[in-house]
Structures are given as structure tokens and as C-alpha cells.
Design a protein around this motif. Structure first.
Motif, PDB file in Angstrom:
ATOM      1  N   ALA A  77      -3.435  -6.699  -2.860  1.00 46.62           N
ATOM      2  CA  ALA A  77      -2.088  -7.136  -3.224  1.00 46.62           C
ATOM      3  C   ALA A  77      -2.134  -8.446  -4.000  1.00 46.62           C
ATOM      4  N   ARG A  80      -3.018  -7.972  -7.571  1.00 43.24           N
ATOM      5  CA  ARG A  80      -1.937  -7.395  -8.377  1.00 43.24           C
ATOM      6  C   ARG A  80      -0.696  -8.276  -8.384  1.00 43.24           C
ATOM      7  N   PRO A 148      -0.622   2.053  -1.334  1.00 45.01           N
ATOM      8  CA  PRO A 148      -0.082   1.576  -2.619  1.00 45.01           C
ATOM      9  C   PRO A 148      -1.156   1.218  -3.636  1.00 45.01           C
ATOM     10  N   TYR A 149      -2.383   1.016  -3.186  1.00 48.14           N
ATOM     11  CA  TYR A 149      -3.449   0.583  -4.084  1.00 48.14           C
ATOM     12  C   TYR A 149      -4.449   1.707  -4.381  1.00 48.14           C
ATOM     13  N   ARG A 156      -5.406  10.211  -2.474  1.00 52.07           N
ATOM     14  CA  ARG A 156      -4.391   9.907  -1.466  1.00 52.07           C
ATOM     15  C   ARG A 156      -4.185  11.094  -0.535  1.00 52.07           C
ATOM     16  N   GLN A 203       7.215  -2.170   4.334  1.00 45.53           N
ATOM     17  CA  GLN A 203       6.271  -2.417   3.250  1.00 45.53           C
ATOM     18  C   GLN A 203       6.896  -2.147   1.885  1.00 45.53           C
ATOM     19  N   LEU A 204       7.639  -1.062   1.769  1.00 44.69           N
ATOM     20  CA  LEU A 204       8.256  -0.709   0.499  1.00 44.69           C
ATOM     21  C   LEU A 204       9.249  -1.790   0.063  1.00 44.69           C
ATOM     22  N   LEU A 207       7.284  -5.213  -0.796  1.00 47.57           N
ATOM     23  CA  LEU A 207       6.465  -5.176  -2.009  1.00 47.57           C
ATOM     24  C   LEU A 207       7.300  -5.052  -3.268  1.00 47.57           C
ATOM     25  N   ARG A 208       8.523  -4.541  -3.142  1.00 42.88           N
ATOM     26  CA  ARG A 208       9.391  -4.417  -4.313  1.00 42.88           C
ATOM     27  C   ARG A 208       9.949  -5.747  -4.772  1.00 42.88           C
TER      28      ARG A 208
END
Length: 212
Positions: A77, A80, A148-149, A156, A203-204, A207-208
Motif C-alpha cells: 500500500a 502505491r 487489492p495488490y 486471485r 478496507q474498501l 483505501l478509496r
């Protein structure tokens, strides 16, 4: 939520001696133990494999894997320019929920084990399955933090499929070795699924947002 409804139903039934779920558990236990003592149970390595799968749910195995996944996710994270501390929040939160629900549940429900062992007052019962919950919450949350990575959809799907197989194996191993009733295992899967859903939403959303 469906998983919470199923968990509530199983918890209620675990408190009812000789209820329908209790009778189904006994039937399944007898069938599994009959197979264990018969042909399938005599195959080389079956007992060892079942024990190894059960041991994945040990805290000394699953918790370090979750922490390692959280560290890896934080590093990715940061590279990025995302909020690197998100995994450091979600992983401990999942562990807190795990310990804050499974241990009190074992004490309050005080369900006897499939081998007939009784629970002493204040002792830990067999419902829900701690090993199943630990493996499911830790491994599932760990993979969730890393997804996510992982950019390749095929990879996945493979990892999610492998996770499902491992968790099914943990539950099957516990039932095969007569460590737990089937409903103990299913209840822990429902608990883990609820934790995954909450972790995924958190998390969603985090991270947004723009990085700090």
C-alpha cells in the motif's frame, strides 16, 4: 445478515440438548467415526493429514500468517501511495473480534464435546470451534488484505479457491478426528464470514480515500 442468522440459530440449538441440530450432529459424528474406523480411515496418511489440517487452526500457526499478510499489505500500500496503515488496523480488529466472540461463546454455551466429555463450570465448551474460527478469520482476512495488490484475476481466483479448500480441510479434519461437532465448525464459518464482510467494507472505504 444471513450468516448472523445462521450463527444465531446454531447457537440457540447448541443450548438445547437433544434438539434437531444436536441429533443431526450425532448422526454425522457416528457416520464419520464409522468411516474413520473402516475403509477410508485405514488408508495411509489419512489420520496424519486430518491432524495436520486441524493444526492449521492453532493460534501459533494462523495468527503469524495474518500478521505477515498485514505487513506485506502495508508495504504494498505504501508503494502505491495508499493508506499503508489500513492493514495494521484491520488485522488487529479481526483478532479482537475473534477472541471477543469465540472465548465467551465457549464459556457461555458450555457445549459438551463429541466424545462425551463434559464441561466443568466456567470451563470452555466446544461451541463454536476455536480452531475453525482462528484459521478462517486469520487466513481469510490475510488474503483479503492482499487481494487489492494481486492484479491478475486468475491468480486471485486460484488463491481464493485454495483458501476455501484449506478451510474446508480444517473443518473436515476437526470432525474426522472427533474434536468437534459439525455445527461447531459451521458456526465458526458463519462468524468468519461476518468478519470478512466487515473487514472488506472497512478496507474498501479506507483505501478509496486520499492518502494522509
Amino acid at each position: 445478515m444471513l450468516l448472523l442468522a445462521v450463527l444465531g440459530l446454531l447457537t440457540w440449538q447448541a443450548l438445547v440438548p437433544h434438539g434437531p441440530v444436536d441429533r443431526l450432529d450425532a448422526t454425522l459424528r457416528d457416520a464419520v467415526q464409522s468411516a474413520r474406523d473402516g475403509g477410508p480411515g485405514r488408508l495411509p496418511g489419512v489420520e496424519t493429514l486430518a491432524q495436520l489440517l486441524s493444526d492449521i487452526g492453532d493460534t501459533l500457526v494462523s495468527v503469524p500468517l495474518l500478521l505477515a499478510a498485514a505487513v506485506a499489505a502495508a508495504v504494498l500500500a505504501r508503494r502505491r501511495r495508499l493508506r499503508w496503515w489500513v492493514p495494521a488496523v484491520i488485522a488487529p480488529a479481526a483478532l479482537v473480534v475473534l477472541m471477543g466472540t469465540v472465548v465467551p461463546g465457549k464459556v457461555l454455551v458450555a457445549r459438551p464435546g463429541p466424545d462425551g466429555e463434559r464441561v466443568v463450570p466456567g470451563g470452555w465448551g466446544w461451541f463454536p470451534s476455536g480452531h475453525t474460527a482462528t484459521a478462517s478469520v486469520c487466513l481469510g482476512t490475510g488474503l483479503l488484505l492482499l487481494l487489492p495488490y494481486i492484479l491478475r484475476p486468475v491468480l486471485r481466483r486460484v488463491l481464493v479457491g485454495l483458501l476455501a479448500l484449506v478451510l474446508l480441510g480444517v473443518g473436515a479434519g476437526l470432525v474426522w478426528c472427533n474434536f468437534h461437532w459439525v455445527s461447531d465448525v459451521v458456526a465458526s464459518w458463519c462468524l468468519a464470514g461476518t468478519v470478512w464482510w466487515c473487514a472488506a467494507v472497512a478496507q474498501l472505504r479506507l483505501l478509496r480515500r486520499r492518502p494522509d
